[in-house]
Motif scaffolding. Structure first.
Motif, mmCIF file in Angstrom:
data_model
loop_
_atom_site.group_PDB
_atom_site.id
_atom_site.type_symbol
_atom_site.label_atom_id
_atom_site.label_comp_id
_atom_site.label_asym_id
_atom_site.label_seq_id
_atom_site.Cartn_x
_atom_site.Cartn_y
_atom_site.Cartn_z
ATOM 1 N N LYS A 90 0.816 -1.221 0.000
ATOM 2 C CA LYS A 90 0.000 0.000 0.000
ATOM 3 C C LYS A 90 0.845 1.264 0.000
ATOM 4 O O LYS A 90 0.384 2.341 0.368
ATOM 5 N N GLY A 91 2.106 1.144 -0.434
ATOM 6 C CA GLY A 91 2.981 2.302 -0.483
ATOM 7 C C GLY A 91 3.692 2.542 0.835
ATOM 8 O O GLY A 91 3.388 1.922 1.855
ATOM 9 N N LEU A 92 4.648 3.441 0.817
ATOM 10 C CA LEU A 92 5.406 3.791 2.011
ATOM 11 C C LEU A 92 4.911 5.117 2.569
ATOM 12 O O LEU A 92 4.765 6.093 1.827
ATOM 13 N N HIS A 93 4.639 5.138 3.879
ATOM 14 C CA HIS A 93 4.295 6.405 4.504
ATOM 15 C C HIS A 93 5.468 7.374 4.297
ATOM 16 O O HIS A 93 6.639 6.988 4.382
ATOM 17 N N THR A 94 5.147 8.637 4.052
ATOM 18 C CA THR A 94 6.159 9.600 3.597
ATOM 19 C C THR A 94 6.063 10.907 4.366
ATOM 20 O O THR A 94 4.958 11.348 4.719
ATOM 21 N N ILE A 95 7.204 11.513 4.615
ATOM 22 C CA ILE A 95 7.228 12.877 5.152
ATOM 23 C C ILE A 95 7.952 13.767 4.151
ATOM 24 O O ILE A 95 9.033 13.417 3.664
ATOM 25 N N ILE A 96 7.320 14.884 3.799
ATOM 26 C CA ILE A 96 7.891 15.842 2.851
ATOM 27 C C ILE A 96 8.376 17.050 3.635
ATOM 28 O O ILE A 96 7.604 17.671 4.368
ATOM 29 N N MET A 97 9.649 17.386 3.474
ATOM 30 C CA MET A 97 10.238 18.498 4.207
ATOM 31 C C MET A 97 10.601 19.621 3.247
ATOM 32 O O MET A 97 11.004 19.389 2.112
ATOM 33 N N GLY A 98 10.464 20.855 3.708
ATOM 34 C CA GLY A 98 10.808 22.001 2.874
ATOM 35 C C GLY A 98 10.328 23.287 3.509
ATOM 36 O O GLY A 98 9.460 23.282 4.393
ATOM 37 N N GLU A 99 10.880 24.404 3.061
ATOM 38 C CA GLU A 99 10.506 25.704 3.612
ATOM 39 C C GLU A 99 9.050 26.041 3.296
ATOM 40 O O GLU A 99 8.444 25.439 2.397
ATOM 41 N N VAL A 140 -4.717 3.103 3.818
ATOM 42 C CA VAL A 140 -4.452 4.524 3.634
ATOM 43 C C VAL A 140 -2.949 4.772 3.661
ATOM 44 O O VAL A 140 -2.248 4.260 4.551
ATOM 45 N N MET A 141 -2.443 5.528 2.720
ATOM 46 C CA MET A 141 -1.042 5.956 2.751
ATOM 47 C C MET A 141 -0.992 7.329 3.409
ATOM 48 O O MET A 141 -1.742 8.239 3.036
ATOM 49 N N ILE A 142 -0.127 7.487 4.396
ATOM 50 C CA ILE A 142 0.020 8.759 5.107
ATOM 51 C C ILE A 142 1.172 9.550 4.489
ATOM 52 O O ILE A 142 2.288 9.033 4.356
ATOM 53 N N ILE A 143 0.888 10.785 4.095
ATOM 54 C CA ILE A 143 1.939 11.708 3.649
ATOM 55 C C ILE A 143 1.905 12.912 4.591
ATOM 56 O O ILE A 143 0.867 13.560 4.756
ATOM 57 N N CYS A 144 3.036 13.190 5.240
ATOM 58 C CA CYS A 144 3.139 14.335 6.155
ATOM 59 C C CYS A 144 3.962 15.435 5.496
ATOM 60 O O CYS A 144 4.788 15.172 4.619
ATOM 61 N N ALA A 145 3.755 16.658 5.931
ATOM 62 C CA ALA A 145 4.557 17.788 5.441
ATOM 63 C C ALA A 145 4.943 18.666 6.617
ATOM 64 O O ALA A 145 4.128 18.907 7.521
ATOM 65 N N THR A 146 6.181 19.141 6.605
ATOM 66 C CA THR A 146 6.638 20.026 7.681
ATOM 67 C C THR A 146 7.686 20.992 7.158
ATOM 68 O O THR A 146 8.464 20.657 6.265
#
Length: 890
Positions: free
Chosen positions: A100-109, A219-225
């Motif tokens: 079901k995909g890899l849970h991901t965290i996206i980082m950036g300004e 559900v695939m979780i994608i986080c952003a910070t």
């Protein structure tokens, strides 16, 4: 199946040879024509479809286009954004990873495009068949302080969980078979992060109030910070997010990527408005180079704002079309023009670029990375730029002579060596290539020299452009015709014969001006025209200090890409006689007959010009108190061939004398409004005239000063120098120069929005000026012209510390009171007493301590001590003013 896949399938079913128009496909599939047109053009760019010439446009399969898998949107995005290649590959891998995909965290300004990237991952998941459900977004900051509300929102609520609770579906259930996007995940409290542990581990969860039933969701979780994940999130949470993707900020992206973004954003707005948007080249330059601290998000918002303003002007009939000029932009966006010279990679050769609501019209947007430049358009653009600056006609003509030479060199250099005949045949008709080869062969025989291949190709493109220009009824004009005919006689005669060959071959009539352009091709290996009959005026910069003059001259030479300005440094230990001998030696070496311009700073150097003129027998003009902008402007014009008198006249105008004359302390400093633009002419002088027309002021103690801001640091220094002689009321400029004075944009003045506020400032300063004059004759010990500015600075500091703003009329009263008080204390007169002083101070201790501390610099400067009683009276003024402010607000 997404829309683009459906459209591609429809084309396949119609057959490779038949083809179809956007209207036909839209009708058959019952889709919006604009959307179909957009997708068809994307398929064409991806090499999946080909399209016919003329109208209507028919789309059909390319020979290699019949593939089951078309290029995904994320791959298309990669082509435009190569700096995101690694991030995109990570995103694709995260989506495709089984089951079901890899849970991901996206980082950036902030504003780097994290949300957009997450949506693009979801789009790729839909295209690849990984997801069948929607993209559910959740902003963690909205629920960061309420754990129960957070739990119910994410996982849902069971009926009866609390009083009044009903069954409620959570976001996890809504996102089943899709993606749940957690934006600003760093705002999720520790207990909130812990809520996710079980779901992240095995995909199961329970609703709030549900103890006997366990639910599951894919559900695939994608986080952003925008924060450092290691410091803002629990390590136990981070370990459960295996894929970490970093989005680089806008400043680390290439110019071409930013240019592609700008085009896409304008296209989106054109589609949204359903109308064409005309965008000036300077507007595109502004968006391309302005500092954009909030990244892609800010860039998009600023473009939307510019389009909204242009649309408002259109519907209110202020403009005939939706058109955006650089003057319509916010000042901070226009700053991009100031950075443009340091980043010359992109050249825009037309005044306006059209962004259309129809995707088929995209080729109307000229792409500087793909199209070869056109000498006529280059020259026209330069002429428009100079005209827009408001320069006089004679100066435009002088500058154009230099610009044509530069434009031609730029044109030749733009014809790439790798562009062989086979490539050229895709651009122009073979007859132009053959004609160019015939002309170059003839020129080589007559001139006894060999031409580089790029000259042949450039000439072919040029002839093609000339003929197209004639068909459109546009004029061909070459202002350098006479000088070319004089200095390159042999090349010019060959050009005339070549002109006859073109006319015979193509059956056209060409003006003799075209022979001038052909001459430029034939003499193209020369760096430039020989010296004109009028010798150029040498410029010598001579100043006190070990490297002051040489540093200034070096800076100017680098900015102009010329080695023209000469310099002599005069260390403080050097005698006047030795300094003059150094100057004389340099002047003799130059051997000038046209005269010499000497730029100095002060002192004995000012008298060197007259002595040098006597010794050498040539005219010498001396200008003192010059700055780098002055030297830059004068050297630029000297290179162009301005005479000595013309150069001297330019520098001796009032605009250049702002830093020259010593201050007469017996007279009050004049009030001044500074207008600043890139040249010191043009728009700055236009604004100055507008201010004179609309403002009411005392002409005896007020003036307007136009300055050059071609170099921002130097402009700030010039303003600082001005402030020692003038009392600057405000600055009017496209560019932010200093926080020391109120600043208004040129737009504020042109549209009269800022006139009222500027008038208020003028009135206020004139009142203070009158007060100083009155107090000058009234005060016995202190100089009102010095003490009033000091008191005003003191009061500004007090307001800042008390976090309040005092009415301007009240401030004037306080200034008057404190001026008289300080003069009285300086005379050692008996101090005044304040009744119930101790009680008053105790009740207002914070204000008392603040005033006492801020008064210390005044006390030291005027060698006195302000008694507590006097401070109490000053406090009364602030108390009354604060009460009035509160009453006004109430």
């Amino acid at each position: 199946m997404n829309r683009q896949t459906r459209i591609f399938q429809a084309i396949k079913e119609m057959g490779a040879d038949t083809g179809a128009t956007a209207s036909q496909i839209a009708r058959n599939l019952q889709l919006d024509r604009a959307n179909v047109s957009h997708d068809l053009n994307n398929l064409y760019k991806e090499g999946k479809l080909k399209k016919s010439k003329g109208r209507p446009i028919y789309f059909s399969l390319e020979e290699n286009g019949d593939k089951d898998h078309i290029l995904s949107k994320i791959d298309t995005f990669t082509q435009k954004n190569p700096s995101l290649h690694v991030a995109i590959e990570q995103g694709k891998a995260a989506i495709l990873y089984p089951p079901k995909g890899l849970h991901t965290i996206i980082m950036g300004e902030t504003g780097a495009g994290k949300s957009m990237f997450a949506r693009m991952m979801h789009s790729f998941g839909l295209e690849s068949g990984r997801f069948s459900n929607d993209f559910v977004s959740f902003n963690c900051a909205d629920y960061s302080n309420n754990a129960q509300l957070l739990l119910s929102h994410l996982f849902g609520v069971k009926k009866g969980a609390y009083t009044g609770a009903v069954d409620q579906e959570g976001l996890i259930e809504k996102a089943d078979q899709g993606i749940l996007f957690l934006d600003e995940v760093h705002r999720l409290p520790p207990e909130g992060q812990e809520m996710f542990f079980k779901f992240l581990d095995d995909g199961t969860f329970r609703k709030l109030g549900e103890a006997d039933q366990e639910r599951s969701a894919k559900v695939m979780i994608i986080c952003a910070t925008s924060e450092n994940a290691q410091s803002s999130l629990l390590q136990t949470f981070i370990r459960r997010i295996p894929m970490v993707i970093t989005i680089p900020p806008l400043r680390e992206r290439s110019e071409k990527e930013r240019y592609e973004m700008i085009k896409d954003f304008f296209k989106e707005e054109a589609i949204q408005l359903g109308k064409e948007i005309f965008v000036s080249a300077n507007t595109l330059y502004s968006f391309l180079y302005y500092p954009c601290p909030n990244n892609v998000g800010q860039l998009k918002n600023d473009i939307q704002l510019a389009c909204a303003r242009a649309y408002a002007d259109f519907i209110t009939e202020k403009k005939e079309r939706i058109q955006i000029n650089s003057t319509d932009l916010n000042a901070y966006v226009r700053e991009g023009l100031a950075y443009r010279d340091n980043k010359p990679a992109i050249q825009l050769n037309h005044r306006y670029y059209i962004f259309s609501k129809q995707a088929e019209d995209a080729p109307m947007i000229e792409d500087p990375f793909e199209q070869t430049q056109n000498i006529y358009d280059l020259i026209e653009r330069k002429h428009h730029e100079l005209t827009d600056k408001g320069l006089p006609k004679n100066e435009i003509n002088t500058l154009m002579d230099h610009e044509i030479e530069q434009s031609f060199t730029q044109y030749i250099n733009s014809v790439k060596q790798k562009l062989d005949t086979a490539d050229l045949l895709k651009v122009i008709d073979v007859k132009f290539i053959k004609l160019s080869e015939k002309i170059i062969q003839y020129a080589e025989e007559r001139l006894q020299k060999r031409f580089d291949n790029k000259i042949t190709l450039g000439l072919a493109l040029h002839i093609h452009t000339s003929i197209e220009r004639l068909k459109l009824g546009k004029e061909i004009m070459n202002p350098k015709l006479n000088s070319l005919r004089t200095f390159y006689k042999q090349e010019f005669w060959v050009a005339l014969e070549s002109l006859r060959l073109i006319e015979e071959d193509l059956k056209v009539n060409l003006p003799i001006d075209e022979a001038g352009y052909l001459t430029m091709f034939f003499k193209s290996e020369h760096m430039g025209l020989p010296e004109e009959s009028r010798e150029k005026v040498p410029v010598i910069v001579m100043m006190h200090g070990n490297s002051t003059a040489s540093s200034m001259a070096d800076t100017v030479n680098q900015l102009l890409n010329e080695n023209y300005a000469r310099s002599i440094d005069m260390p403080l230990h050097m005698s006047t006689a030795a300094a003059y001998e150094s100057l004389k030696k340099m002047a003799l070496k130059i051997k000038t007959k046209s005269g010499l311009l000497l730029l100095v700073d002060m002192g004995s150097l000012v008298s060197f010009g007259e002595k040098l003129q006597e010794d050498l027998g040539v005219p010498v003009r001396t200008i003192d108190a010059v700055s780098t902008p002055h030297v830059l402007e004068i050297v630029r014009k000297a290179v162009l061939g301005y005479s000595l008198d013309e150069l001297y006249g330019e520098l001796m105008t009032a605009d250049y004398q702002v830093a020259k004359n010593p201050v007469n302390h017996d007279q009050p400093a004049k009030l001044a409004i500074v207008t600043a633009c890139l040249t010191g002419h043009g728009s700055a002088k236009t604004i100055k005239n507008a201010l004179k027309k609309y403002l009411s002021y005392d002409k005896n103690n007020f003036e307007f000063i136009s300055i050059n801001i071609s170099e921002r640091t130097e402009a700030a220094r010039l303003i600082h120098t001005l402030s020692k002689e003038k009392r600057i009321v405000c600055i009017v400029s496209h560019f932010h120069l200093t926080d020391q004075y109120p600043q208004f944009s040129i737009e504020d003045v042109v549209r009269l929005k800022g006139i009222k506020e500027i008038q208020t400032l003028v009135d206020q300063e004139q009142i203070y000026l009158s007060m100083e004059e009155t107090l000058h004759h009234h005060l016995e010990k202190l100089d009102a012209r010095k003490i009033v500015p000091d008191i005003r600075r003191f009061l500004e500091t007090v307001q800042e510390h008390l976090n309040t703003t005092i009415n301007k009329n009240d401030l004037i009263g306080i200034v008057l009171h404190i001026s008289c008080m300080l003069d009285r204390l300086n005379l050692d007169e008996n101090p005044v007493s304040y009744s119930e002083k101790a009680t008053y101070i105790e009740n207002n201790k914070q204000m008392f301590n603040t005033l006492k501390e801020i008064l210390i610099p005044l006390e030291k400067k005027y060698a006195l001590t302000v008694p507590d009683d006097e401070i109490c009276y000053i406090m009364n003024f602030f108390e009354w003013a604060l009460e009035e402010n509160q009453g006004a607000k109430g």
